[in-house]
Design an enzyme around this catalytic site. Structure first.
Site, PDB file in Angstrom:
ATOM      1  N   LYS A 279      45.466  37.540  12.032  1.00  0.00           N
ATOM      2  CA  LYS A 279      45.477  36.981  13.352  1.00  0.00           C
ATOM      3  C   LYS A 279      45.740  38.155  14.423  1.00  0.00           C
ATOM      4  O   LYS A 279      46.576  38.836  14.051  1.00  0.00           O
ATOM      5  CB  LYS A 279      46.090  35.596  13.657  1.00  0.00           C
ATOM      6  CG  LYS A 279      45.636  34.673  12.750  1.00  0.00           C
ATOM      7  CD  LYS A 279      46.609  33.432  13.108  1.00  0.00           C
ATOM      8  CE  LYS A 279      46.034  32.090  12.257  1.00  0.00           C
ATOM      9  NZ  LYS A 279      44.642  31.539  12.796  1.00  0.00           N
ATOM     10  N   ARG A 353      42.635  24.964   3.978  1.00  0.00           N
ATOM     11  CA  ARG A 353      41.912  23.917   3.136  1.00  0.00           C
ATOM     12  C   ARG A 353      42.034  24.271   1.637  1.00  0.00           C
ATOM     13  O   ARG A 353      41.814  23.489   0.682  1.00  0.00           O
ATOM     14  CB  ARG A 353      40.398  24.326   3.569  1.00  0.00           C
ATOM     15  CG  ARG A 353      39.973  25.795   3.491  1.00  0.00           C
ATOM     16  CD  ARG A 353      38.612  26.022   4.083  1.00  0.00           C
ATOM     17  NE  ARG A 353      38.968  25.951   5.623  1.00  0.00           N
ATOM     18  CZ  ARG A 353      37.913  26.493   6.643  1.00  0.00           C
ATOM     19  NH1 ARG A 353      36.573  26.465   6.058  1.00  0.00           N
ATOM     20  NH2 ARG A 353      38.139  26.239   7.859  1.00  0.00           N
TER      21      ARG A 353
END
Ligand code: BES
Ligand code: MN
Ligand code: ZN
Length: 503
Positions: A279, A353
Protein backbone atom coordinates in the site's frame (compact mmCIF):
# COMPACT_ATOMS: atom_id res chain seq x y z
CA UNK A 1 -20.89 4.46 34.57
CA UNK A 2 -23.93 3.63 36.63
CA UNK A 3 -27.31 4.17 35.01
CA UNK A 4 -30.69 4.03 36.68
CA UNK A 5 -34.22 4.87 35.61
CA UNK A 6 -36.56 6.99 37.71
CA UNK A 7 -39.96 8.49 37.24
CA UNK A 8 -40.84 11.82 38.84
CA UNK A 9 -40.88 15.54 38.22
CA UNK A 10 -37.75 17.71 38.50
CA UNK A 11 -38.85 19.83 41.44
CA UNK A 12 -38.61 16.71 43.62
CA UNK A 13 -35.23 15.50 42.38
CA UNK A 14 -32.09 16.32 44.30
CA UNK A 15 -29.55 16.02 41.53
CA UNK A 16 -26.15 17.59 40.78
CA UNK A 17 -27.54 18.49 37.39
CA UNK A 18 -30.91 18.29 35.69
CA UNK A 19 -30.72 18.01 31.90
CA UNK A 20 -33.65 19.44 29.98
CA UNK A 21 -34.38 20.14 26.35
CA UNK A 22 -35.30 23.47 24.76
CA UNK A 23 -36.71 23.60 21.25
CA UNK A 24 -36.50 26.36 18.69
CA UNK A 25 -37.32 29.15 19.18
CA UNK A 26 -36.94 29.17 22.95
CA UNK A 27 -39.76 26.66 23.28
CA UNK A 28 -39.50 24.87 26.60
CA UNK A 29 -39.88 21.11 26.74
CA UNK A 30 -42.34 19.76 29.32
CA UNK A 31 -39.68 19.41 31.98
CA UNK A 32 -38.05 22.77 31.23
CA UNK A 33 -41.52 24.21 31.63
CA UNK A 34 -41.95 22.52 35.01
CA UNK A 35 -38.63 23.94 36.21
CA UNK A 36 -39.66 27.34 34.91
CA UNK A 37 -42.92 27.15 36.82
CA UNK A 38 -41.43 26.22 40.22
CA UNK A 39 -38.67 28.80 39.85
CA UNK A 40 -41.06 31.64 39.16
CA UNK A 41 -40.10 31.97 35.51
CA UNK A 42 -36.29 31.83 35.99
CA UNK A 43 -35.71 29.79 32.84
CA UNK A 44 -37.88 31.85 30.53
CA UNK A 45 -36.42 35.11 31.77
CA UNK A 46 -32.87 33.86 31.09
CA UNK A 47 -33.87 32.68 27.63
CA UNK A 48 -35.48 36.01 26.89
CA UNK A 49 -32.06 37.60 27.26
CA UNK A 50 -31.08 35.61 24.17
CA UNK A 51 -28.60 33.10 25.63
CA UNK A 52 -30.23 30.03 24.09
CA UNK A 53 -32.29 29.90 20.95
CA UNK A 54 -32.80 26.12 21.13
CA UNK A 55 -30.84 25.27 18.00
CA UNK A 56 -29.17 21.86 17.79
CA UNK A 57 -25.69 21.97 19.30
CA UNK A 58 -26.52 24.83 21.67
CA UNK A 59 -26.41 24.45 25.44
CA UNK A 60 -26.60 26.55 28.56
CA UNK A 61 -25.47 25.57 32.06
CA UNK A 62 -27.33 27.32 34.88
CA UNK A 63 -26.70 27.34 38.64
CA UNK A 64 -28.86 28.14 41.64
CA UNK A 65 -32.26 28.06 40.04
CA UNK A 66 -34.72 29.23 42.75
CA UNK A 67 -36.86 26.58 44.52
CA UNK A 68 -35.10 23.73 42.78
CA UNK A 69 -33.39 21.14 45.00
CA UNK A 70 -30.83 20.40 42.24
CA UNK A 71 -27.54 22.28 41.98
CA UNK A 72 -27.52 22.85 38.23
CA UNK A 73 -29.73 22.85 35.20
CA UNK A 74 -28.27 22.05 31.81
CA UNK A 75 -30.42 23.20 28.91
CA UNK A 76 -29.79 21.49 25.59
CA UNK A 77 -30.88 22.95 22.25
CA UNK A 78 -32.98 20.36 20.40
CA UNK A 79 -33.96 22.18 17.20
CA UNK A 80 -37.49 22.35 15.87
CA UNK A 81 -39.85 20.24 17.96
CA UNK A 82 -41.72 18.89 14.92
CA UNK A 83 -38.47 17.71 13.32
CA UNK A 84 -36.99 16.09 16.42
CA UNK A 85 -35.78 12.69 15.22
CA UNK A 86 -33.36 9.90 16.11
CA UNK A 87 -30.32 11.87 15.01
CA UNK A 88 -31.34 14.94 16.99
CA UNK A 89 -31.99 12.81 20.05
CA UNK A 90 -28.60 11.12 19.84
CA UNK A 91 -26.82 14.43 19.19
CA UNK A 92 -28.62 16.17 22.06
CA UNK A 93 -27.63 13.33 24.40
CA UNK A 94 -23.99 13.40 23.27
CA UNK A 95 -23.91 17.20 23.66
CA UNK A 96 -25.24 16.95 27.23
CA UNK A 97 -22.58 14.39 28.14
CA UNK A 98 -19.79 16.45 26.63
CA UNK A 99 -20.80 19.42 28.81
CA UNK A 100 -21.43 17.32 31.92
CA UNK A 101 -18.03 15.69 31.85
CA UNK A 102 -16.37 19.10 32.16
CA UNK A 103 -18.49 20.21 35.12
CA UNK A 104 -17.97 19.08 38.69
CA UNK A 105 -21.26 17.20 38.65
CA UNK A 106 -20.86 13.62 39.87
CA UNK A 107 -24.37 12.71 38.94
CA UNK A 108 -26.95 13.95 36.46
CA UNK A 109 -30.63 13.39 35.86
CA UNK A 110 -31.54 13.56 32.22
CA UNK A 111 -35.03 14.31 31.03
CA UNK A 112 -34.03 14.13 27.39
CA UNK A 113 -35.41 10.57 27.55
CA UNK A 114 -38.87 12.07 27.96
CA UNK A 115 -38.76 13.96 24.66
CA UNK A 116 -40.88 12.54 21.85
CA UNK A 117 -38.81 10.85 19.16
CA UNK A 118 -40.92 9.87 16.17
CA UNK A 119 -41.73 6.15 16.20
CA UNK A 120 -39.48 5.31 19.16
CA UNK A 121 -40.57 4.15 22.60
CA UNK A 122 -39.01 4.61 26.01
CA UNK A 123 -36.94 1.43 25.73
CA UNK A 124 -35.30 2.70 22.57
CA UNK A 125 -34.58 6.09 24.12
CA UNK A 126 -33.07 4.63 27.28
CA UNK A 127 -30.94 2.16 25.29
CA UNK A 128 -29.66 4.91 23.05
CA UNK A 129 -28.98 7.19 26.02
CA UNK A 130 -26.79 4.52 27.61
CA UNK A 131 -24.90 3.75 24.40
CA UNK A 132 -24.40 7.38 23.39
CA UNK A 133 -23.29 8.35 26.90
CA UNK A 134 -20.71 5.57 27.13
CA UNK A 135 -19.46 6.31 23.62
CA UNK A 136 -19.09 10.02 24.38
CA UNK A 137 -17.08 9.31 27.53
CA UNK A 138 -14.77 6.82 25.81
CA UNK A 139 -11.08 7.59 25.68
CA UNK A 140 -8.09 5.60 24.65
CA UNK A 141 -5.19 6.86 26.71
CA UNK A 142 -3.66 3.64 27.99
CA UNK A 143 -0.56 4.19 25.84
CA UNK A 144 0.14 7.76 26.91
CA UNK A 145 2.94 7.89 29.44
CA UNK A 146 0.95 10.47 31.39
CA UNK A 147 -2.71 9.60 31.05
CA UNK A 148 -5.02 12.60 30.99
CA UNK A 149 -6.19 12.85 34.58
CA UNK A 150 -8.43 15.84 34.04
CA UNK A 151 -11.51 15.44 36.10
CA UNK A 152 -13.90 12.74 35.25
CA UNK A 153 -16.42 13.33 37.96
CA UNK A 154 -19.55 11.96 36.37
CA UNK A 155 -20.33 8.60 37.92
CA UNK A 156 -24.06 8.16 37.78
CA UNK A 157 -26.70 9.06 35.24
CA UNK A 158 -30.38 8.95 36.11
CA UNK A 159 -32.63 8.58 33.09
CA UNK A 160 -36.10 9.95 33.61
CA UNK A 161 -39.07 7.98 32.35
CA UNK A 162 -42.59 9.44 32.14
CA UNK A 163 -44.56 6.70 33.88
CA UNK A 164 -43.95 4.21 36.67
CA UNK A 165 -44.87 1.45 34.26
CA UNK A 166 -41.86 2.48 32.15
CA UNK A 167 -39.45 1.49 34.93
CA UNK A 168 -39.38 -2.22 34.06
CA UNK A 169 -38.76 -1.77 30.34
CA UNK A 170 -36.31 1.03 31.21
CA UNK A 171 -34.23 -1.23 33.44
CA UNK A 172 -34.11 -3.87 30.78
CA UNK A 173 -33.04 -1.26 28.24
CA UNK A 174 -30.23 -0.16 30.55
CA UNK A 175 -29.05 -3.74 30.87
CA UNK A 176 -29.01 -4.20 27.10
CA UNK A 177 -27.50 -0.78 26.46
CA UNK A 178 -24.75 -1.42 28.98
CA UNK A 179 -23.90 -4.81 27.45
CA UNK A 180 -23.76 -3.30 23.98
CA UNK A 181 -21.68 -0.36 25.21
CA UNK A 182 -19.22 -2.75 26.89
CA UNK A 183 -18.97 -4.80 23.70
CA UNK A 184 -18.31 -1.62 21.74
CA UNK A 185 -15.66 -0.53 24.19
CA UNK A 186 -13.88 -3.85 23.81
CA UNK A 187 -14.01 -3.55 20.02
CA UNK A 188 -12.76 0.05 20.15
CA UNK A 189 -9.89 -0.75 22.51
CA UNK A 190 -8.73 -3.67 20.37
CA UNK A 191 -9.06 -1.59 17.21
CA UNK A 192 -7.11 1.32 18.62
CA UNK A 193 -4.29 -0.85 19.92
CA UNK A 194 -1.41 -0.72 17.43
CA UNK A 195 -0.22 -3.66 15.40
CA UNK A 196 2.89 -4.23 17.48
CA UNK A 197 0.72 -4.91 20.53
CA UNK A 198 -2.51 -6.25 19.06
CA UNK A 199 -1.16 -9.32 17.23
CA UNK A 200 -3.05 -12.50 16.33
CA UNK A 201 -1.75 -14.02 19.58
CA UNK A 202 -3.04 -11.03 21.53
CA UNK A 203 -6.51 -11.42 20.01
CA UNK A 204 -6.44 -15.10 20.93
CA UNK A 205 -5.52 -14.17 24.53
CA UNK A 206 -8.40 -11.72 24.64
CA UNK A 207 -10.80 -14.41 23.46
CA UNK A 208 -9.44 -16.74 26.14
CA UNK A 209 -10.04 -14.05 28.78
CA UNK A 210 -13.64 -13.56 27.66
CA UNK A 211 -14.04 -17.32 27.63
CA UNK A 212 -12.92 -17.56 31.26
CA UNK A 213 -15.16 -14.71 32.29
CA UNK A 214 -18.32 -16.14 30.73
CA UNK A 215 -17.64 -19.85 30.63
CA UNK A 216 -17.29 -20.08 26.85
CA UNK A 217 -15.44 -22.78 24.99
CA UNK A 218 -12.42 -21.25 23.30
CA UNK A 219 -10.38 -23.04 20.67
CA UNK A 220 -7.33 -21.52 19.02
CA UNK A 221 -6.14 -23.26 15.87
CA UNK A 222 -2.40 -22.90 15.32
CA UNK A 223 -0.46 -23.00 12.09
CA UNK A 224 -0.03 -26.80 12.33
CA UNK A 225 -3.76 -27.29 12.75
CA UNK A 226 -4.40 -25.10 9.72
CA UNK A 227 -1.94 -27.09 7.70
CA UNK A 228 -3.70 -30.31 8.63
CA UNK A 229 -7.03 -28.83 7.59
CA UNK A 230 -5.59 -27.60 4.30
CA UNK A 231 -6.20 -23.91 4.93
CA UNK A 232 -3.90 -22.90 2.10
CA UNK A 233 -5.52 -19.51 1.56
CA UNK A 234 -5.25 -18.35 5.16
CA UNK A 235 -1.73 -19.75 5.49
CA UNK A 236 -0.57 -18.03 2.30
CA UNK A 237 -1.38 -14.63 3.78
CA UNK A 238 0.41 -15.44 7.04
CA UNK A 239 3.57 -16.61 5.28
CA UNK A 240 4.84 -13.04 4.93
CA UNK A 241 4.64 -12.39 8.66
CA UNK A 242 6.71 -13.39 11.68
CA UNK A 243 3.61 -13.39 13.84
CA UNK A 244 2.04 -16.84 13.78
CA UNK A 245 -1.56 -16.84 12.50
CA UNK A 246 -4.42 -17.92 14.74
CA UNK A 247 -7.90 -19.10 14.03
CA UNK A 248 -9.86 -18.18 17.10
CA UNK A 249 -13.15 -19.92 17.87
CA UNK A 250 -15.56 -18.92 20.64
CA UNK A 251 -18.59 -21.05 21.43
CA UNK A 252 -21.42 -19.64 23.47
CA UNK A 253 -24.12 -22.18 24.27
CA UNK A 254 -27.05 -20.21 25.59
CA UNK A 255 -29.59 -22.03 23.45
CA UNK A 256 -30.99 -25.54 23.39
CA UNK A 257 -28.55 -28.35 22.97
CA UNK A 258 -28.15 -29.22 19.33
CA UNK A 259 -29.84 -26.04 18.14
CA UNK A 260 -27.95 -24.73 15.09
CA UNK A 261 -25.80 -21.75 16.09
CA UNK A 262 -25.50 -18.30 14.59
CA UNK A 263 -21.94 -18.09 13.27
CA UNK A 264 -20.13 -14.75 13.28
CA UNK A 265 -16.92 -14.72 11.26
CA UNK A 266 -14.68 -11.64 11.70
CA UNK A 267 -11.66 -10.59 9.67
CA UNK A 268 -8.74 -10.27 12.07
CA UNK A 269 -5.91 -8.74 10.04
CA UNK A 270 -3.90 -7.14 12.82
CA UNK A 271 -1.92 -5.19 10.24
CA UNK A 272 -2.42 -4.99 6.51
CA UNK A 273 0.53 -3.45 4.67
CA UNK A 274 -0.77 -5.01 1.46
CA UNK A 275 2.02 -7.57 1.19
CA UNK A 276 4.10 -7.49 -2.02
CA UNK A 277 1.31 -5.40 -3.60
CA UNK A 278 2.26 -2.91 -0.93
CA UNK A 279 0.00 0.00 0.00
CA UNK A 280 1.06 3.65 -0.30
CA UNK A 281 2.67 5.10 2.87
CA UNK A 282 0.05 7.77 3.55
CA UNK A 283 -2.37 6.67 6.28
CA UNK A 284 -1.03 3.14 6.24
CA UNK A 285 -1.12 3.27 10.05
CA UNK A 286 -4.88 2.93 9.75
CA UNK A 287 -4.45 -0.63 8.57
CA UNK A 288 -4.05 -1.55 12.23
CA UNK A 289 -7.86 -1.34 12.10
CA UNK A 290 -8.04 -4.24 9.68
CA UNK A 291 -8.96 -6.52 12.58
CA UNK A 292 -12.09 -4.57 13.49
CA UNK A 293 -14.37 -7.27 12.08
CA UNK A 294 -12.77 -9.77 14.44
CA UNK A 295 -12.99 -7.30 17.31
CA UNK A 296 -16.70 -6.79 16.63
CA UNK A 297 -17.21 -10.55 16.89
CA UNK A 298 -15.50 -10.54 20.30
CA UNK A 299 -17.63 -7.58 21.38
CA UNK A 300 -20.88 -9.12 20.16
CA UNK A 301 -20.24 -12.54 21.68
CA UNK A 302 -19.28 -10.94 24.98
CA UNK A 303 -22.48 -8.87 24.97
CA UNK A 304 -24.60 -11.92 24.10
CA UNK A 305 -23.02 -13.85 26.99
CA UNK A 306 -23.53 -10.91 29.33
CA UNK A 307 -27.22 -10.79 28.34
CA UNK A 308 -27.47 -14.58 28.66
CA UNK A 309 -29.27 -14.73 25.31
CA UNK A 310 -31.03 -18.07 24.79
CA UNK A 311 -29.11 -18.77 21.60
CA UNK A 312 -26.13 -20.77 20.43
CA UNK A 313 -23.40 -18.65 18.89
CA UNK A 314 -20.05 -19.49 17.40
CA UNK A 315 -17.53 -16.72 16.76
CA UNK A 316 -14.72 -17.45 14.31
CA UNK A 317 -11.81 -15.06 13.86
CA UNK A 318 -9.09 -15.83 11.32
CA UNK A 319 -6.16 -13.65 12.34
CA UNK A 320 -2.90 -12.79 10.64
CA UNK A 321 -0.70 -9.94 9.46
CA UNK A 322 -0.23 -9.12 5.77
CA UNK A 323 3.34 -7.95 5.16
CA UNK A 324 5.88 -7.97 2.35
CA UNK A 325 8.59 -10.58 2.86
CA UNK A 326 10.77 -12.98 0.89
CA UNK A 327 8.34 -15.72 1.77
CA UNK A 328 5.16 -13.71 1.21
CA UNK A 329 2.47 -14.32 -1.41
CA UNK A 330 3.55 -13.01 -4.82
CA UNK A 331 1.18 -11.75 -7.51
CA UNK A 332 0.34 -14.73 -9.68
CA UNK A 333 0.81 -17.30 -6.93
CA UNK A 334 -1.89 -19.94 -6.85
CA UNK A 335 -3.07 -21.30 -3.53
CA UNK A 336 -5.52 -24.08 -2.64
CA UNK A 337 -8.14 -23.22 -0.07
CA UNK A 338 -9.59 -25.66 2.45
CA UNK A 339 -12.66 -26.05 0.23
CA UNK A 340 -10.43 -27.41 -2.54
CA UNK A 341 -11.02 -24.39 -4.76
CA UNK A 342 -7.85 -22.80 -6.14
CA UNK A 343 -7.16 -19.07 -6.16
CA UNK A 344 -4.80 -17.00 -8.26
CA UNK A 345 -3.51 -14.23 -6.01
CA UNK A 346 -3.35 -11.39 -8.51
CA UNK A 347 -3.13 -8.80 -5.78
CA UNK A 348 -1.66 -9.69 -2.39
CA UNK A 349 -3.57 -6.79 -0.87
CA UNK A 350 -6.87 -8.60 -1.41
CA UNK A 351 -5.94 -10.79 1.56
CA UNK A 352 -9.08 -10.45 3.66
CA UNK A 353 -11.11 -12.66 1.34
CA UNK A 354 -8.32 -15.24 1.42
CA UNK A 355 -8.31 -15.65 5.17
CA UNK A 356 -12.10 -15.45 5.33
CA UNK A 357 -12.58 -18.12 2.68
CA UNK A 358 -10.98 -20.76 4.86
CA UNK A 359 -12.78 -19.48 7.94
CA UNK A 360 -16.12 -19.78 6.10
CA UNK A 361 -15.32 -23.33 5.07
CA UNK A 362 -14.37 -24.07 8.66
CA UNK A 363 -17.74 -22.65 9.81
CA UNK A 364 -19.54 -25.47 7.94
CA UNK A 365 -18.67 -27.96 10.65
CA UNK A 366 -20.94 -26.13 13.10
CA UNK A 367 -23.95 -26.63 10.80
CA UNK A 368 -24.88 -23.01 11.44
CA UNK A 369 -28.41 -21.62 11.13
CA UNK A 370 -26.87 -18.55 9.49
CA UNK A 371 -23.39 -17.17 8.99
CA UNK A 372 -22.53 -13.47 9.06
CA UNK A 373 -19.02 -12.38 8.21
CA UNK A 374 -17.81 -8.94 9.22
CA UNK A 375 -14.81 -7.47 7.46
CA UNK A 376 -12.96 -4.28 6.60
CA UNK A 377 -12.82 -5.76 3.14
CA UNK A 378 -12.72 -3.07 0.48
CA UNK A 379 -11.70 0.55 0.06
CA UNK A 380 -14.42 0.61 -2.61
CA UNK A 381 -17.05 0.34 0.12
CA UNK A 382 -15.81 3.59 1.65
CA UNK A 383 -16.22 5.24 -1.76
CA UNK A 384 -19.70 3.79 -2.24
CA UNK A 385 -21.24 4.36 1.19
CA UNK A 386 -18.88 6.62 3.12
CA UNK A 387 -18.81 6.40 6.90
CA UNK A 388 -22.52 6.10 7.60
CA UNK A 389 -23.55 2.66 6.41
CA UNK A 390 -21.86 -0.70 6.35
CA UNK A 391 -22.16 -2.58 3.06
CA UNK A 392 -24.41 -5.64 3.20
CA UNK A 393 -24.48 -8.49 0.71
CA UNK A 394 -26.28 -11.78 1.25
CA UNK A 395 -27.31 -15.00 -0.41
CA UNK A 396 -30.59 -14.98 1.52
CA UNK A 397 -33.06 -12.08 1.50
CA UNK A 398 -34.76 -12.91 4.78
CA UNK A 399 -31.39 -12.81 6.54
CA UNK A 400 -30.53 -9.53 4.82
CA UNK A 401 -33.82 -8.02 6.02
CA UNK A 402 -33.14 -9.10 9.59
CA UNK A 403 -29.73 -7.46 9.49
CA UNK A 404 -31.04 -4.26 7.93
CA UNK A 405 -33.75 -4.12 10.60
CA UNK A 406 -31.29 -4.60 13.44
CA UNK A 407 -29.09 -1.86 11.99
CA UNK A 408 -31.98 0.51 11.64
CA UNK A 409 -33.15 -0.04 15.21
CA UNK A 410 -29.70 0.53 16.72
CA UNK A 411 -28.78 3.37 14.35
CA UNK A 412 -25.84 1.23 13.26
CA UNK A 413 -27.09 0.98 9.75
CA UNK A 414 -26.25 -1.19 6.78
CA UNK A 415 -27.16 -0.80 3.12
CA UNK A 416 -27.63 -3.72 0.79
CA UNK A 417 -25.76 -4.08 -2.48
CA UNK A 418 -26.59 -6.70 -5.12
CA UNK A 419 -24.86 -10.04 -5.29
CA UNK A 420 -25.96 -10.93 -8.80
CA UNK A 421 -24.35 -13.75 -10.73
CA UNK A 422 -23.37 -11.33 -13.49
CA UNK A 423 -20.60 -9.99 -11.27
CA UNK A 424 -19.06 -13.40 -10.69
CA UNK A 425 -17.29 -13.53 -14.04
CA UNK A 426 -15.08 -10.61 -13.02
CA UNK A 427 -13.27 -13.17 -10.88
CA UNK A 428 -12.42 -15.45 -13.80
CA UNK A 429 -8.80 -16.62 -13.85
CA UNK A 430 -6.88 -18.18 -16.73
CA UNK A 431 -4.97 -20.44 -14.38
CA UNK A 432 -7.00 -21.18 -11.26
CA UNK A 433 -10.66 -21.59 -10.25
CA UNK A 434 -10.83 -17.88 -9.54
CA UNK A 435 -8.75 -14.76 -9.12
CA UNK A 436 -8.74 -12.91 -5.84
CA UNK A 437 -9.58 -9.57 -7.49
CA UNK A 438 -12.26 -8.53 -9.95
CA UNK A 439 -11.03 -5.27 -11.44
CA UNK A 440 -11.92 -1.68 -10.64
CA UNK A 441 -15.65 -1.92 -11.15
CA UNK A 442 -17.93 -2.83 -8.24
CA UNK A 443 -15.06 -3.71 -5.91
CA UNK A 444 -17.24 -4.31 -2.86
CA UNK A 445 -19.52 -6.62 -4.80
CA UNK A 446 -16.74 -8.67 -6.36
CA UNK A 447 -15.15 -9.01 -2.91
CA UNK A 448 -18.45 -10.43 -1.66
CA UNK A 449 -18.76 -12.60 -4.81
CA UNK A 450 -15.46 -14.20 -3.89
CA UNK A 451 -16.71 -14.98 -0.37
CA UNK A 452 -20.03 -16.26 -1.73
CA UNK A 453 -18.15 -19.12 -3.37
CA UNK A 454 -17.29 -20.35 0.11
CA UNK A 455 -20.75 -19.79 1.54
CA UNK A 456 -22.83 -22.02 -0.71
CA UNK A 457 -23.77 -24.47 2.04
CA UNK A 458 -25.50 -22.06 4.40
CA UNK A 459 -27.51 -18.86 4.66
CA UNK A 460 -24.90 -16.18 4.64
CA UNK A 461 -24.48 -12.42 4.83
CA UNK A 462 -21.39 -10.27 4.52
CA UNK A 463 -20.92 -6.89 6.21
CA UNK A 464 -18.22 -4.71 4.67
CA UNK A 465 -17.30 -2.34 7.49
CA UNK A 466 -14.35 -0.60 5.80
CA UNK A 467 -16.10 2.77 6.11
CA UNK A 468 -17.79 2.34 9.48
CA UNK A 469 -15.32 0.56 11.79
CA UNK A 470 -13.15 3.57 12.45
CA UNK A 471 -12.98 7.31 11.91
CA UNK A 472 -10.11 8.97 10.11
CA UNK A 473 -8.70 12.47 10.45
CA UNK A 474 -8.67 14.52 13.63
CA UNK A 475 -11.04 12.20 15.45
CA UNK A 476 -9.18 9.09 14.36
CA UNK A 477 -10.31 6.08 16.35
CA UNK A 478 -12.32 2.88 16.31
CA UNK A 479 -16.11 3.28 16.49
CA UNK A 480 -17.15 -0.08 17.93
CA UNK A 481 -19.43 -0.66 14.94
CA UNK A 482 -21.12 -2.94 14.03
CA UNK A 483 -21.41 -4.33 17.57
CA UNK A 484 -24.83 -2.68 18.13
CA UNK A 485 -26.21 -4.14 14.88
CA UNK A 486 -24.87 -7.61 15.65
CA UNK A 487 -26.12 -7.69 19.23
CA UNK A 488 -29.56 -6.46 18.15
CA UNK A 489 -29.62 -9.13 15.47
CA UNK A 490 -28.89 -11.72 18.17
CA UNK A 491 -31.46 -10.25 20.58
CA UNK A 492 -34.11 -10.40 17.86
CA UNK A 493 -33.19 -13.97 17.00
CA UNK A 494 -33.41 -14.96 20.64
CA UNK A 495 -36.78 -13.24 21.02
CA UNK A 496 -38.51 -14.31 17.86
CA UNK A 497 -36.74 -17.58 17.37
CA UNK A 498 -35.30 -16.37 14.11
CA UNK A 499 -38.41 -14.61 12.87
CA UNK A 500 -38.11 -11.32 11.09
CA UNK A 501 -37.03 -8.42 13.26
CA UNK A 502 -39.08 -5.28 13.57
CA UNK A 503 -37.41 -2.53 11.58
N1 BES B 1 -8.13 -3.87 4.40
C1 BES B 1 -8.21 -3.48 3.04
C2 BES B 1 -9.47 -2.69 2.75
C3 BES B 1 -9.48 -1.26 3.17
C4 BES B 1 -8.69 -0.33 2.52
C5 BES B 1 -10.31 -0.84 4.17
C6 BES B 1 -8.74 0.99 2.89
C7 BES B 1 -10.37 0.49 4.53
C8 BES B 1 -9.58 1.40 3.89
C9 BES B 1 -8.22 -4.71 2.14
O1 BES B 1 -7.44 -5.76 2.58
C10 BES B 1 -7.69 -4.27 0.83
O2 BES B 1 -6.56 -3.91 0.76
N2 BES B 1 -8.53 -4.30 -0.18
C11 BES B 1 -8.16 -3.90 -1.49
C12 BES B 1 -8.77 -4.86 -2.46
C13 BES B 1 -8.30 -4.68 -3.87
C14 BES B 1 -6.84 -5.04 -3.98
C15 BES B 1 -9.16 -5.53 -4.76
C16 BES B 1 -8.66 -2.48 -1.71
O3 BES B 1 -9.76 -2.17 -1.28
O4 BES B 1 -7.94 -1.69 -2.29
MN1 MN C 1 -5.45 -5.58 1.94
ZN1 ZN D 1 -7.14 -5.91 4.55
Amino acid sequence: MEFIVKSGTPEKQRSSCIVAGVFESRKLSTVAHQIDAVSGGAISSILRRGDLEGKPGQSLLLHNIPNLPSERVLLIGCGKEKEFNENHYRDATAKAVSILKDTGATEATSYLTELDVKGRDISWKVRQAVEVTEAALYRFDQLKSKPDNSRRALRRVVLAVPKRSDLGPGERAIHEGQAIADGMKLARDLGNLPGNLCTPAYLADQATEIGKQYGLKITVLEKDDMQKLGMGALLSVARGSRQPPKLIVLEYDGGKEGEPPVALVGKGLTFDAGGISIKPAANMDEMKYDMCGGASVLGAVKAAAELKLPLNIVGIIPSSENLPDGDANKPGDIVTSMSGQTVEVLNTDAEGRLILSDALTYAERYKPAVVIDIATLTGACVIALGAHASGLLANNDQLAREILGAGKYTHDRAWQLPLWDEYQKQLDSNFADMANIGGREAGTITGACFLARYAKNFKWAHLDIAGTAWKTGKEKGATGRPVPLLVQFLINRARHDGAEAAA
